[in-house]
Design a protein around this motif. Structure first.
Motif, PDB file in Angstrom:
ATOM      1  N   LYS A 111       0.815  -1.222   0.000  1.00 47.16           N
ATOM      2  CA  LYS A 111       0.000   0.000   0.000  1.00 47.16           C
ATOM      3  C   LYS A 111       0.849   1.273   0.000  1.00 47.16           C
ATOM      4  CE  LYS A 111      -1.864   3.445   2.596  1.00 47.16           C
ATOM      5  NZ  LYS A 111      -1.179   4.329   3.583  1.00 47.16           N
ATOM      6  N   PRO A 112       1.867   1.433   0.890  1.00 44.42           N
ATOM      7  CA  PRO A 112       2.666   2.665   0.855  1.00 44.42           C
ATOM      8  C   PRO A 112       3.392   2.847  -0.480  1.00 44.42           C
ATOM      9  CG  PRO A 112       3.005   1.488   2.917  1.00 44.42           C
ATOM     10  CD  PRO A 112       2.269   0.559   2.019  1.00 44.42           C
ATOM     11  N   THR A 113       3.819   1.748  -1.078  1.00 49.46           N
ATOM     12  CA  THR A 113       4.491   1.841  -2.378  1.00 49.46           C
ATOM     13  C   THR A 113       3.544   2.399  -3.427  1.00 49.46           C
ATOM     14  OG1 THR A 113       5.897  -0.057  -1.865  1.00 49.46           O
ATOM     15  CG2 THR A 113       5.692   0.550  -4.177  1.00 49.46           C
ATOM     16  N   PHE A 160       8.387  11.489  -2.713  1.00 49.39           N
ATOM     17  CA  PHE A 160       7.405  10.402  -2.699  1.00 49.39           C
ATOM     18  C   PHE A 160       7.962   9.154  -3.391  1.00 49.39           C
ATOM     19  CE2 PHE A 160       3.936  13.699  -2.132  1.00 49.39           C
ATOM     20  CZ  PHE A 160       3.556  13.229  -0.889  1.00 49.39           C
ATOM     21  N   ILE A 161       8.695   9.338  -4.468  1.00 54.15           N
ATOM     22  CA  ILE A 161       9.301   8.189  -5.156  1.00 54.15           C
ATOM     23  C   ILE A 161      10.325   7.513  -4.255  1.00 54.15           C
ATOM     24  CG2 ILE A 161      10.681   7.470  -7.135  1.00 54.15           C
ATOM     25  CD1 ILE A 161       7.814   8.283  -7.811  1.00 54.15           C
ATOM     26  N   VAL A 162      11.112   8.317  -3.542  1.00 55.80           N
ATOM     27  CA  VAL A 162      12.098   7.764  -2.605  1.00 55.80           C
ATOM     28  C   VAL A 162      11.393   6.955  -1.509  1.00 55.80           C
ATOM     29  CG1 VAL A 162      13.794   8.346  -0.818  1.00 55.80           C
ATOM     30  CG2 VAL A 162      13.857   9.514  -3.029  1.00 55.80           C
ATOM     31  N   LEU A 163      10.281   7.472  -0.970  1.00 55.53           N
ATOM     32  CA  LEU A 163       9.532   6.736   0.045  1.00 55.53           C
ATOM     33  C   LEU A 163       9.024   5.406  -0.499  1.00 55.53           C
ATOM     34  CD1 LEU A 163       7.351   9.467   1.830  1.00 55.53           C
ATOM     35  CD2 LEU A 163       9.418   8.353   2.690  1.00 55.53           C
ATOM     36  N   ALA A 164       8.574   5.408  -1.745  1.00 53.24           N
ATOM     37  CA  ALA A 164       8.086   4.173  -2.363  1.00 53.24           C
ATOM     38  C   ALA A 164       9.205   3.141  -2.460  1.00 53.24           C
ATOM     39  CB  ALA A 164       7.510   4.474  -3.747  1.00 53.24           C
ATOM     40  N   VAL A 165      10.382   3.587  -2.884  1.00 53.08           N
ATOM     41  CA  VAL A 165      11.528   2.683  -3.001  1.00 53.08           C
ATOM     42  C   VAL A 165      11.939   2.147  -1.632  1.00 53.08           C
ATOM     43  CG1 VAL A 165      13.974   2.530  -3.633  1.00 53.08           C
ATOM     44  CG2 VAL A 165      12.365   3.751  -5.123  1.00 53.08           C
TER      45      VAL A 165
END
Length: 216
Positions: A111-113, A160-165
């Motif tokens: 979900k966070p990804t 946000f992309i960094v958090l997904a990774v």
């Protein structure tokens, strides 16, 4: 639509105390962490919860309920639902339901990804088409120059992309308990620190308040 109509939800939000806003945003995550760490205790004291499965599934069910409550309370107090919490909540309900139905915690872990990738793609995609979409979200909180909104939108999109990774790396390589702890006690402090680090940019590109709007 008039400016007064657009600003009405923002004025309603201003009536809600910062502490209550924090509770509404962080409350569901705290419930998730507590339910996962005390899942067996909850199941023994509330047998109906044991029907959901192990601790992570009990935590998922309670996380969904807490998210729904937070959204309802936010609506009752402000008569509006901020776009980002609303999208995040919808993803929680969909992936949480899949987690419980299929008894597979992969869905709630992803979900966070999904959410962070979606936010990042929307912000960066908007910039590609010349739109600083972050300005539409925070226009009531900040008044920035066009350049300021572009820079801030780019930074948040990449963040946000960094958090997904980061989420993908953690849930695929560490235990479920570690992932839950990182989601609550890792991601939130990182986000707060990133937000604070953007204040110099916001100050540099802030627009002065018009004289007629200034209070004496």
């Amino acid at each position: 639509m008039s400016k007064a109509t657009l600003d009405a939800p923002a004025k309603e939000e201003e009536k809600v105390s910062p502490f209550l806003k924090m509770v509404l945003e962080l409350g569901p995550l705290v419930v998730f962490f507590f339910a996962n760490s005390r899942g067996e205790w909850l199941a023994s004291h509330f047998p109906v919860l044991s029907e959901m499965g192990g601790p992570i599934f009990i935590a998922t069910g309670l996380f969904m309920a807490a998210t729904a409550i937070a959204l309802v309370v936010s609506w009752v107090l402000t008569r509006t639902l901020p776009m980002m919490p609303l999208i995040s909540g919808l993803v929680v309900f969909v992936f949480g339901a899949l987690t419980l139905w299929l008894q597979n915690d992969t869905f709630i872990k992803m979900k966070p990804t999904i959410v962070n990738t979606l936010f990042g793609a929307i912000l960066l995609g908007g910039l590609f088409f010349g739109k600083s979409l972050l300005g539409y979200v925070f226009h009531a909180a900040f008044k920035l120059t066009d350049e300021g909104w572009r820079k801030l939108t780019l930074r948040w999109g990449l963040f946000f992309i960094v958090l997904a990774v980061m989420n993908e790396v953690v849930w695929r390589n560490f235990s479920t308990d570690f992932w839950v702890a990182f989601k609550v006690w890792g991601t939130m402090p990182i986000t707060i620190l990133f937000t604070l680090s953007q204040m110099p940019l916001i100050m540099r590109h802030s627009l002065e308040q018009p004289e007629e709007n200034k209070t004496p």
